[in-house]
Write an enzyme that holds these catalytic residues in place. Sequence first.
Site, PDB file in Angstrom:
ATOM      1  N   TRP A 333      43.382  45.694  43.317  1.00  0.00           N
ATOM      2  CA  TRP A 333      42.391  44.634  43.557  1.00  0.00           C
ATOM      3  C   TRP A 333      43.042  43.388  44.142  1.00  0.00           C
ATOM      4  O   TRP A 333      42.376  42.496  44.637  1.00  0.00           O
ATOM      5  CB  TRP A 333      41.653  44.292  42.250  1.00  0.00           C
ATOM      6  CG  TRP A 333      42.488  43.534  41.229  1.00  0.00           C
ATOM      7  CD1 TRP A 333      43.739  43.846  40.804  1.00  0.00           C
ATOM      8  CD2 TRP A 333      42.118  42.350  40.515  1.00  0.00           C
ATOM      9  NE1 TRP A 333      44.176  42.941  39.860  1.00  0.00           N
ATOM     10  CE2 TRP A 333      43.200  42.007  39.660  1.00  0.00           C
ATOM     11  CE3 TRP A 333      40.984  41.547  40.502  1.00  0.00           C
ATOM     12  CZ2 TRP A 333      43.170  40.898  38.810  1.00  0.00           C
ATOM     13  CZ3 TRP A 333      40.959  40.445  39.655  1.00  0.00           C
ATOM     14  CH2 TRP A 333      42.039  40.128  38.822  1.00  0.00           C
ATOM     15  N   ASP A 334      44.381  43.338  44.086  1.00  0.00           N
ATOM     16  CA  ASP A 334      45.136  42.210  44.629  1.00  0.00           C
ATOM     17  C   ASP A 334      44.672  41.909  46.058  1.00  0.00           C
ATOM     18  O   ASP A 334      44.622  40.748  46.480  1.00  0.00           O
ATOM     19  CB  ASP A 334      46.642  42.538  44.674  1.00  0.00           C
ATOM     20  CG  ASP A 334      47.216  42.938  43.325  1.00  0.00           C
ATOM     21  OD1 ASP A 334      46.484  43.560  42.541  1.00  0.00           O
ATOM     22  OD2 ASP A 334      48.388  42.646  43.061  1.00  0.00           O
ATOM     23  N   GLU A 475      45.520  42.610  31.229  1.00  0.00           N
ATOM     24  CA  GLU A 475      45.938  43.958  30.804  1.00  0.00           C
ATOM     25  C   GLU A 475      46.702  43.981  29.478  1.00  0.00           C
ATOM     26  O   GLU A 475      47.160  45.036  29.060  1.00  0.00           O
ATOM     27  CB  GLU A 475      46.783  44.589  31.910  1.00  0.00           C
ATOM     28  CG  GLU A 475      45.971  44.836  33.165  1.00  0.00           C
ATOM     29  CD  GLU A 475      46.837  45.167  34.375  1.00  0.00           C
ATOM     30  OE1 GLU A 475      48.018  44.794  34.383  1.00  0.00           O
ATOM     31  OE2 GLU A 475      46.304  45.790  35.309  1.00  0.00           O
ATOM     32  N   LYS A 586      47.527  38.102  29.501  1.00  0.00           N
ATOM     33  CA  LYS A 586      48.449  38.318  30.622  1.00  0.00           C
ATOM     34  C   LYS A 586      47.970  37.500  31.817  1.00  0.00           C
ATOM     35  O   LYS A 586      48.742  36.930  32.568  1.00  0.00           O
ATOM     36  CB  LYS A 586      48.466  39.799  30.972  1.00  0.00           C
ATOM     37  CG  LYS A 586      49.417  40.190  32.076  1.00  0.00           C
ATOM     38  CD  LYS A 586      49.452  41.697  32.206  1.00  0.00           C
ATOM     39  CE  LYS A 586      50.292  42.155  33.371  1.00  0.00           C
ATOM     40  NZ  LYS A 586      50.269  43.614  33.503  1.00  0.00           N
ATOM     41  N   GLN A 587      46.679  37.486  32.005  1.00  0.00           N
ATOM     42  CA  GLN A 587      46.086  36.603  33.016  1.00  0.00           C
ATOM     43  C   GLN A 587      44.670  36.250  32.564  1.00  0.00           C
ATOM     44  O   GLN A 587      44.017  37.042  31.885  1.00  0.00           O
ATOM     45  CB  GLN A 587      46.107  37.200  34.404  1.00  0.00           C
ATOM     46  CG  GLN A 587      45.554  38.593  34.530  1.00  0.00           C
ATOM     47  CD  GLN A 587      45.972  39.242  35.850  1.00  0.00           C
ATOM     48  OE1 GLN A 587      46.668  38.654  36.640  1.00  0.00           O
ATOM     49  NE2 GLN A 587      45.541  40.458  36.078  1.00  0.00           N
TER      50      GLN A 587
HETATM   51  O1  IFM Z   1      46.808  44.258  40.064  1.00  0.00           O
HETATM   52  C1  IFM Z   1      47.827  43.723  39.302  1.00  0.00           C
HETATM   53  C2  IFM Z   1      47.341  43.570  37.881  1.00  0.00           C
HETATM   54  O2  IFM Z   1      46.244  42.702  37.811  1.00  0.00           O
HETATM   55  C3  IFM Z   1      48.446  43.051  36.991  1.00  0.00           C
HETATM   56  N1  IFM Z   1      49.579  43.938  37.061  1.00  0.00           N
HETATM   57  C4  IFM Z   1      50.111  44.081  38.423  1.00  0.00           C
HETATM   58  C5  IFM Z   1      49.043  44.590  39.373  1.00  0.00           C
HETATM   59  C6  IFM Z   1      49.607  44.670  40.797  1.00  0.00           C
HETATM   60  O3  IFM Z   1      49.956  43.406  41.239  1.00  0.00           O
END
Ligand code: IFM
Length: 722
Positions: A333-334, A475, A586-587
């Site tokens: 999704w990045d 995550e 984590k985010q």
């Molecule tokens: O897509 C991301 C995810 O949100 C967090 N871990 C790394 C992935 C790739 O950058």
Amino acid sequence: MTTMFDPWILSEDSFDPKKQHHKETVFTIGNGYLCTRGAFEEGYPGDHRATFIHGVFDEVPIDLTELANAPDWLPISIYLNGERFSLDSGTIESFQRILDLRTGLLTRIVRWRSPSGMSATLTFERFASLADEHLLCARCRVTPEFAGTVEFRAGLNGNMHNEGLVHWQWLGQGERDGVTYLHNCTRKSRIEIATAMQITNVIGREIVREAWDVENAPTRMVRLEAAPGQTVGIDKRVAVFTSRDVESKEVVNAVVNRVRESTEWESALEASNRAWTEEWNHTDVIIEGDNEVQISIRFNLFQMLVAAPRHDDRVNIGAKTLSGFGYRGHAFWDTEIFMLPLFNYTAPHIAKNLLNYRYRNLPGARRKAQANGFEGAQFPWKSADTGDEVTPTWVPHFADRTKLVRIWAGDIEIHISADIAHAVHQYWQATSDEEWFIEKGVELILDTAKFWASRAEWNADAHRYEYNDVIGPDEYHEHVNNNAYTNRMAQWNLQTALEALEWLKGRVPEKANELVQSLDLNEERLKKWRDVIEKIYLHIEPSGLIEQFEGYYQRKDIDLAALEPRAKSAQEIFGIEGCNETQILKQPDVLMMQYILRKHYSAESVRANYDYYNPRTDHTYGSSLGPSIQAIVACMMDYPEDAYEHFIRAVRADLRDVRGNASDGIHAASSGGTWQAVVFGFGGLQVTSDGWTTMPRLPKHWKRLAFKFFHRGKMHNVDLKA
Ligand code: IFM
């Protein structure tokens, strides 16, 4: 001596072998077709030398497929009176490496003394032409301080591997019209690649010239007479084609012809520079009053531009671009949430290519939905060439590689389907590319909506729809129910699908009918969509605070500040399961959702969530995706110091190797996010159907912020002064 700051020049003036792999990533060059890491032409022990070409995937165990490290076009070894130049021997008397971000020219100047005492200054230059994506050029000049010989051995090397895994089979090599070529093929996917080179512009008196037909590593040697202070050198012109570009039987012809027809260094560089000037003309961001940020933002943009496919809509940008082995070249999704906004507003043709990739891969997304018992299009969490899921199910544990960890993202991190739909809509809004939206965009939005409606679970007791057992963007928490980001984005996807269908019915009724038939959008189905929209579970408190997922508040509340100083992520400290039991993020899921759907949230609600989730986020060691979004949200809240702190973390992610893993490749989402932070955060750009406005919130020390953007085909200039 003080050197003048040049806001386009990224440079280092010493070589630290401990930072070798990090710097290989930083000094990556490319042209949207391929990228080459900043490894040295002559090699260095343990280097991670790599060239990755978009779309050249081959099978691997566990992760299924990966970008194959292409045959190496860089090799140039140099012998001074027979002694091999290498930075791991002799003495480095001075070292300078310069990446000119304006032109993509990478230069290295080394003054070196050999073990036996011969000194010389060696200059290496290379670029990947932006004007001709199949053309690569390298140049080497040596100014000896001794009399004798300087020998250059320039080659192509098909013996490349991905950290031990060999993807290439040798098919042949040879020479035609003075051009040396090498022909290889990936072992499983059978993608053919031809690489060709020619040594040109030899400076100095030639003593010997030879062709060494080493299998899989054809090499051309030229030995020149050396006299103190007299510069000698060669240029190396290289072309690359794969059977993704031309028919297999044509790849060798294509490279040989391209090398023969291409021009000398100066004019090839000039053509490439012109293409770069054009590129920067609509992408550049000017920041006055903050040198570090100025060069860093350009670096992040440069890394986006070298990875962005300009002429191929069958590929995506991997989470580590084409700059490293990390994530094996897979896309997440990045792309849609973090990188696409940059391209929507500065290079819409690139955005369109990236979205076409998703459209082409609809069959893979449909296969995934069907395999899981759902309808519509469920996009894979990680995607490569076919659009099928490539997330591994088990991987070695980060702390103990003898243990395996179950990776659930491929099964239950489902928000990506809505992220893609959102990106489709954003592209349309930013560009007004109605033709594309009608032909492809609406179908993407409808088919992802179809997935969301079939994935929704009816909770009869609570009289609501739910998405259970998911992973949100945060995550650190797996198998959660009703993740706010997922539920809200799904609701948005369904709502937007209904609106897009209505719009299409009015605009091109035949196309609407065609989609109604092919996707089976009968009244009953649309009624269910409306029902899910209305009854999806979204928990918002009167203050506007949104619970990240059901039961989040019951998790252990850890004082993250009390863990400082630390050099580990919360997951490393508490363990995967342990972290799952805490509130540490984590985010920041909820903030990301409020940013993406910012038109729908009041300032009070965003503030309530920022104040709650910000202190609970693992900023430095959690995900690299978070900081740029946090910076924008902090700007929206008028928290300038916080905003800058988050932002600086994002712009430094790779340049300063904030997380210690930049050696794996560029953090692409972070790079794309930095542009959003500058433009939407500090610049406060808001684009609506009526036009656009800015609301500058420049950090105190910034004197000026200027950028350009396209909106609906017209370029606009923004120039904000403090
Ligand atoms: O897509 C991301 C995810 O949100 C967090 N871990 C790394 C992935 C790739 O950058």
